[in-house]
Design a protein around this motif. Structure first.
Motif, PDB file in Angstrom:
ATOM      1  N   THR A   6       0.754  -1.211   0.009  1.00  0.00           N
ATOM      2  CA  THR A   6      -0.055  -0.016  -0.127  1.00  0.00           C
ATOM      3  C   THR A   6       0.766   1.172   0.106  1.00  0.00           C
ATOM      4  O   THR A   6       0.495   2.290  -0.723  1.00  0.00           O
ATOM      5  CB  THR A   6      -1.096   0.100   1.337  1.00  0.00           C
ATOM      6  N   ARG A   7       2.047   1.360   0.575  1.00  0.00           N
ATOM      7  CA  ARG A   7       2.805   2.435   0.698  1.00  0.00           C
ATOM      8  C   ARG A   7       3.436   2.521  -0.761  1.00  0.00           C
ATOM      9  O   ARG A   7       3.641   3.734  -1.288  1.00  0.00           O
ATOM     10  CB  ARG A   7       4.143   2.207   1.621  1.00  0.00           C
ATOM     11  N   LEU A   8       3.720   1.568  -1.434  1.00  0.00           N
ATOM     12  CA  LEU A   8       4.268   1.827  -2.781  1.00  0.00           C
ATOM     13  C   LEU A   8       3.290   2.275  -3.678  1.00  0.00           C
ATOM     14  O   LEU A   8       3.754   3.158  -4.557  1.00  0.00           O
ATOM     15  CB  LEU A   8       4.777   0.284  -3.360  1.00  0.00           C
ATOM     16  N   ILE A   9       2.093   1.831  -3.572  1.00  0.00           N
ATOM     17  CA  ILE A   9       1.023   2.387  -4.406  1.00  0.00           C
ATOM     18  C   ILE A   9       0.500   3.739  -4.050  1.00  0.00           C
ATOM     19  O   ILE A   9       0.483   4.462  -5.038  1.00  0.00           O
ATOM     20  CB  ILE A   9      -0.433   1.498  -4.367  1.00  0.00           C
ATOM     21  N   ARG A  10       0.925   4.206  -2.835  1.00  0.00           N
ATOM     22  CA  ARG A  10       0.403   5.362  -2.143  1.00  0.00           C
ATOM     23  C   ARG A  10       1.505   6.481  -2.747  1.00  0.00           C
ATOM     24  O   ARG A  10       1.130   7.465  -3.171  1.00  0.00           O
ATOM     25  CB  ARG A  10       0.244   5.536  -0.939  1.00  0.00           C
TER      26      ARG A  10
END
Length: 175
Positions: A6-10
């Motif tokens: 999720t951090r990578l996508i965000r």
């Protein structure tokens, strides 16, 4: 593991998205009402000059004003006089050792203990004509308005019994 994804996508392409938001055109300012447009034009340079310059006569008058404030004298805190409440003895008898309720021997007038409230509600439910709100108010030293509200809104004995299913009902059998 999920937080990394999720951090990578965000954070994906974050800088480009930020520049795009900053580069957007600013929203237009709402148009002024026609009545306020005239007020802006009336302020002339002479008026603005008189507004911003010092007026010595007013300044001298302001210097002569002297304000003196005094706090009211502080009174020492005195304990409130305890009014002796009228109390009445309990109208119900309690079994011994009933979770500390038996320690109560009297109640202030205009109030009920839990046991008294339940017994009053039970009496009214069993015999509503014999135990009318007026009689309950007199018996327990309550206001008539409070007694009527108690009987109307506090209903702990409203038990609904669902009848059992008859045995001769047909049921679908699994095959």
């Amino acid at each position: 593991m999920g937080s990394r994804v999720t951090r990578l996508i965000r954070n994906f392409n974050l800088e480009n998205r930020a520049h795009r938001e900053i580069g957007k055109a600013k929203p237009k300012i709402a148009p002024r009402h026609p009545s306020t447009k005239n007020n802006e034009k009336t302020i002339t340079p002479e008026v603005s000059k008189t507004i911003h310059e010092k007026n010595e006569s007013l300044l001298m008058l302001l210097k002569t004003v002297y304000v003196e404030s005094k706090d009211p004298p502080v009174k020492p805190l005195q304990p409130k006089k305890t009014e002796v409440e009228e109390r009445r003895p309990l109208n119900v008898t309690l079994p011994p050792n009933s979770y500390g309720i038996s320690e109560i021997t009297d109640v202030p007038k205009g109030k009920l203990s839990i046991v008294e409230a339940l017994s009053a509600l039970n009496q009214h439910k069993r015999e509503p004509k014999a135990w009318s709100p007026e009689k309950l108010a007199k018996e327990y030293s309550l206001d008539l308005k409070d007694t009527k509200a108690l009987l109307e809104f506090f209903i702990p004995f409203d038990v609904k019994i669902i009848p059992p299913k008859p045995k001769d009902t047909k049921q679908i059998e699994d095959s």
